[in-house]
Design a protein around this motif. Structure first.
Motif, PDB file in Angstrom:
ATOM      1  N   LEU A  37       0.843  -1.192   0.000  1.00 35.61           N
ATOM      2  CA  LEU A  37       0.000   0.000   0.000  1.00 35.61           C
ATOM      3  C   LEU A  37       0.879   1.243   0.000  1.00 35.61           C
ATOM      4  N   PRO A  38       0.383   2.366  -0.518  1.00 33.62           N
ATOM      5  CA  PRO A  38       1.199   3.588  -0.574  1.00 33.62           C
ATOM      6  C   PRO A  38       1.252   4.327   0.764  1.00 33.62           C
ATOM      7  N   VAL A  39       2.429   4.832   1.089  1.00 33.44           N
ATOM      8  CA  VAL A  39       2.607   5.698   2.254  1.00 33.44           C
ATOM      9  C   VAL A  39       2.330   7.128   1.812  1.00 33.44           C
ATOM     10  N   SER A  40       1.650   7.901   2.648  1.00 35.78           N
ATOM     11  CA  SER A  40       1.314   9.272   2.270  1.00 35.78           C
ATOM     12  C   SER A  40       2.525  10.188   2.372  1.00 35.78           C
ATOM     13  N   SER A  41       2.531  11.250   1.554  1.00 38.59           N
ATOM     14  CA  SER A  41       3.602  12.242   1.607  1.00 38.59           C
ATOM     15  C   SER A  41       3.628  12.936   2.965  1.00 38.59           C
ATOM     16  N   LEU A  42       2.482  13.021   3.609  1.00 36.82           N
ATOM     17  CA  LEU A  42       2.387  13.653   4.924  1.00 36.82           C
ATOM     18  C   LEU A  42       3.156  12.836   5.974  1.00 36.82           C
ATOM     19  N   THR A  43       3.101  11.527   5.865  1.00 38.40           N
ATOM     20  CA  THR A  43       3.832  10.664   6.803  1.00 38.40           C
ATOM     21  C   THR A  43       5.334  10.851   6.657  1.00 38.40           C
ATOM     22  N   VAL A  44       5.812  10.892   5.397  1.00 39.56           N
ATOM     23  CA  VAL A  44       7.239  11.111   5.149  1.00 39.56           C
ATOM     24  C   VAL A  44       7.656  12.484   5.647  1.00 39.56           C
ATOM     25  N   SER A  45       6.797  13.469   5.431  1.00 39.80           N
ATOM     26  CA  SER A  45       7.093  14.832   5.884  1.00 39.80           C
ATOM     27  C   SER A  45       7.228  14.883   7.402  1.00 39.80           C
ATOM     28  N   ARG A  46       6.341  14.203   8.101  1.00 36.68           N
ATOM     29  CA  ARG A  46       6.403  14.167   9.568  1.00 36.68           C
ATOM     30  C   ARG A  46       7.693  13.513  10.049  1.00 36.68           C
ATOM     31  N   PHE A  47       8.090  12.451   9.366  1.00 34.30           N
ATOM     32  CA  PHE A  47       9.312  11.760   9.771  1.00 34.30           C
ATOM     33  C   PHE A  47      10.523  12.680   9.639  1.00 34.30           C
ATOM     34  N   VAL A  48      10.652  13.360   8.491  1.00 32.85           N
ATOM     35  CA  VAL A  48      11.793  14.252   8.255  1.00 32.85           C
ATOM     36  C   VAL A  48      11.770  15.424   9.233  1.00 32.85           C
ATOM     37  N   ASN A  72       3.365   6.576  -4.828  1.00 28.68           N
ATOM     38  CA  ASN A  72       3.146   7.977  -4.475  1.00 28.68           C
ATOM     39  C   ASN A  72       4.355   8.872  -4.738  1.00 28.68           C
ATOM     40  N   CYS A  73       5.337   8.365  -5.516  1.00 28.36           N
ATOM     41  CA  CYS A  73       6.630   9.036  -5.615  1.00 28.36           C
ATOM     42  C   CYS A  73       6.554  10.474  -6.119  1.00 28.36           C
ATOM     43  N   TRP A  74       5.507  10.801  -6.891  1.00 29.03           N
ATOM     44  CA  TRP A  74       5.423  12.149  -7.461  1.00 29.03           C
ATOM     45  C   TRP A  74       4.968  13.191  -6.442  1.00 29.03           C
ATOM     46  N   TYR A  75       4.563  12.757  -5.259  1.00 23.73           N
ATOM     47  CA  TYR A  75       3.924  13.678  -4.314  1.00 23.73           C
ATOM     48  C   TYR A  75       4.813  14.092  -3.146  1.00 23.73           C
ATOM     49  N   LEU A  76       6.134  13.882  -3.265  1.00 25.41           N
ATOM     50  CA  LEU A  76       7.028  14.377  -2.218  1.00 25.41           C
ATOM     51  C   LEU A  76       6.921  15.899  -2.182  1.00 25.41           C
ATOM     52  N   ARG A  77       6.636  16.437  -1.007  1.00 24.59           N
ATOM     53  CA  ARG A  77       6.354  17.869  -0.885  1.00 24.59           C
ATOM     54  C   ARG A  77       7.628  18.709  -0.923  1.00 24.59           C
ATOM     55  N   ASP A  78       7.497  19.927  -1.483  1.00 17.92           N
ATOM     56  CA  ASP A  78       8.646  20.838  -1.558  1.00 17.92           C
ATOM     57  C   ASP A  78       9.197  21.148  -0.178  1.00 17.92           C
ATOM     58  N   LYS A 102      22.646  14.670  -5.664  1.00 14.71           N
ATOM     59  CA  LYS A 102      23.308  14.152  -6.858  1.00 14.71           C
ATOM     60  C   LYS A 102      22.629  12.884  -7.375  1.00 14.71           C
ATOM     61  N   ASN A 103      21.955  12.170  -6.495  1.00  9.75           N
ATOM     62  CA  ASN A 103      21.198  10.976  -6.892  1.00  9.75           C
ATOM     63  C   ASN A 103      19.697  11.262  -6.803  1.00  9.75           C
ATOM     64  N   LYS A 104      19.320  12.381  -7.365  1.00  7.62           N
ATOM     65  CA  LYS A 104      17.944  12.878  -7.251  1.00  7.62           C
ATOM     66  C   LYS A 104      16.908  11.924  -7.841  1.00  7.62           C
ATOM     67  N   ILE A 105      17.301  11.182  -8.866  1.00  6.15           N
ATOM     68  CA  ILE A 105      16.353  10.246  -9.480  1.00  6.15           C
ATOM     69  C   ILE A 105      15.972   9.155  -8.485  1.00  6.15           C
ATOM     70  N   GLN A 106      16.909   8.753  -7.630  1.00  2.00           N
ATOM     71  CA  GLN A 106      16.661   7.689  -6.664  1.00  2.00           C
ATOM     72  C   GLN A 106      15.964   8.178  -5.398  1.00  2.00           C
ATOM     73  N   TYR A 107      16.091   9.475  -5.099  1.00  2.00           N
ATOM     74  CA  TYR A 107      15.525   9.996  -3.841  1.00  2.00           C
ATOM     75  C   TYR A 107      14.429  11.052  -4.049  1.00  2.00           C
ATOM     76  N   GLY A 108      14.301  11.566  -5.245  1.00  2.00           N
ATOM     77  CA  GLY A 108      13.291  12.589  -5.494  1.00  2.00           C
ATOM     78  C   GLY A 108      13.629  13.938  -4.892  1.00  2.00           C
ATOM     79  N   ILE A 109      14.917  14.188  -4.611  1.00  2.00           N
ATOM     80  CA  ILE A 109      15.323  15.450  -3.982  1.00  2.00           C
ATOM     81  C   ILE A 109      15.677  16.466  -5.063  1.00  2.00           C
ATOM     82  N   PHE A 110      14.740  17.352  -5.351  1.00  2.00           N
ATOM     83  CA  PHE A 110      14.933  18.440  -6.303  1.00  2.00           C
ATOM     84  C   PHE A 110      14.718  19.760  -5.545  1.00  2.00           C
ATOM     85  N   PRO A 111      15.779  20.304  -4.940  1.00  2.00           N
ATOM     86  CA  PRO A 111      15.615  21.498  -4.098  1.00  2.00           C
ATOM     87  C   PRO A 111      15.207  22.734  -4.906  1.00  2.00           C
TER      88      PRO A 111
END
Length: 390
Positions: A37-48, A72-78, A102-111
């Protein structure tokens, strides 16, 4: 280079807190992933947001990777990306921030640009211009030179790195050249023109050695032959321009070094071609060099001659700045950085408020969905109980 006000965390830390137990969040995410099942972007945000130690940074990196490889990979919040970089800087894990960027494709980190500034500045303050340029390369790949502050920081990092006279590979020269060129195109001044000259020269060297495919592949660059010709066009533009427009002498020297190196390489290739014999077939380069590439290589003597003419013309017109490129960038930073910081901070405050509003809306929606799910569950249980009684 950035002021204390710019790097201060008070605006970010004063947000409304949402305290969470990371062990509980981790267990919840693991169980959710186990059920496919997909984890919500809100859950990841809370963890960080709730990271409180260096060890928890490593945990967060794992869950950012898992989220990137989920539906849900497209929904990582700014704001999660911004928070991640800030947490890495706060807890001494800057290498993690650079790794995920530098490994943005693997982590979705686009600052965003402001977040990029914080990371670049942290390396500049420590004198680590190699890592600072690694971040600038990512800015270049994202074409994120929109803020004047980002351009100033990037040019400072690039100029300081070049002043160290590093031994660069062809791919290193391509990255440095592309960063200088794309950033320089956004600066309509002496520094920007000098950056364009040097950037085109470095890319022209790669083009001559590896062909045009070796230049534009994976880069946001114009796919067209003649990067050395474009460098000469910058010199011609300065020579014919009115006003106090100049090019830094050391960037002209850099262009000269490129032409001399290519000329020497061309002579060596010509003299060695006859003795290569059949064995030369085994040493073919992986890069595809076509007829157009060979035609461009044949223009090298003309480029050398044209460079000498334009150099003499610039000297006679007094359009060669004796100050180094690095010194010119330092002057630009001293003159403009404080003024552009104010605008950045104003926009950042607006952005944080927008993030807070969106986060609040997500929390509200999550609460409504949980209440609805609980209500449906109770209705099912009631229906089941009624059926059993019947």
């Amino acid at each position: 280079m950035l002021s204390a006000a710019y790097t201060d965390t008070i605006v970010w830390e004063s947000r409304k807190k949402d305290p969470q137990n990371l062990s509980v969040l981790a267990t919840t995410m693991d169980r959710t992933y186990d059920k496919n099942l997909p984890v919500s972007s809100l859950t990841v945000s809370r963890f960080v947001d709730n990271i409180s130690s260096r060890e928890e940074v490593d945990q967060a990196e794992y869950y950012l990777y898992k989220f990137r490889h989920s539906p849900n990979c497209w929904y990582l919040r700014d704001w999660t990306i911004h928070s991640w970089i800030r947490q890495c800087l706060k807890y001494g894990a800057r290498e993690k921030a650079l790794h995920t960027v530098k490994n943005k494709i693997q982590y979705g980190i686009f600052p965003d640009d402001f977040t990029f500034n914080l990371l670049i500045d942290s390396y500049i303050k420590d004198g680590d211009f190699t890592s600072a340029c690694s971040v600038v390369e990512e800015v270049m790949l994202q074409e994120a030179f929109d803020l004047p502050s980002t351009r100033i920081l990037s040019l400072h990092a690039l100029a300081s790195y070049r002043a160290m006279r590093p031994q660069l590979t062809v791919s290193g020269e391509r990255a440095l050249g592309a960063s200088l060129l794309i950033c320089g195109l956004r600066q309509d001044n002496n520094v920007g023109l000098s950056a364009q000259l040097l950037g085109n020269a470095l890319l022209g060297k790669v083009e001559m050695l590896k062909g045009i495919h070796g230049v534009f592949k994976g880069m946001p660059l114009f796919w067209g032959h003649g990067y050395l010709d474009r460098a000469l066009a910058v010199m011609e533009r300065v020579a014919t321009a009115s006003g106090d427009v100049k090019l830094s002498k050391d960037t002209l020297d850099g262009m000269n070094d490129v032409l001399q190196e290519l000329s020497s390489s061309s002579d060596s290739d010509s003299s060695g071609a006859e003795s290569a014999g059949e064995g030369g077939e085994e040493e073919k380069e992986e890069d595809t060099i076509d007829e157009d590439d060979h035609a461009e290589q044949a223009k090298l003597p003309h480029y050398v001659s044209r460079f000498k003419e334009l150099s003499s013309q610039l000297e006679s017109l007094g359009k060669v700045d004796s100050a180094s490129f690095q010194a010119s960038v330092a002057v630009l930073a001293q003159q403009d950085l404080a003024a552009v910081e104010k605008s950045d901070l104003e926009q950042y405050l607006i952005r944080v408020q927008a993030w807070e509003a969106e986060n609040t809306q997500l929390i509200k929606r999550e609460k409504e969905m949980r209440e609805k799910a609980e209500q449906e569950k109770q209705e099912r249980l009631a229906a089941k109980a009624a059926a059993e009684q019947a």
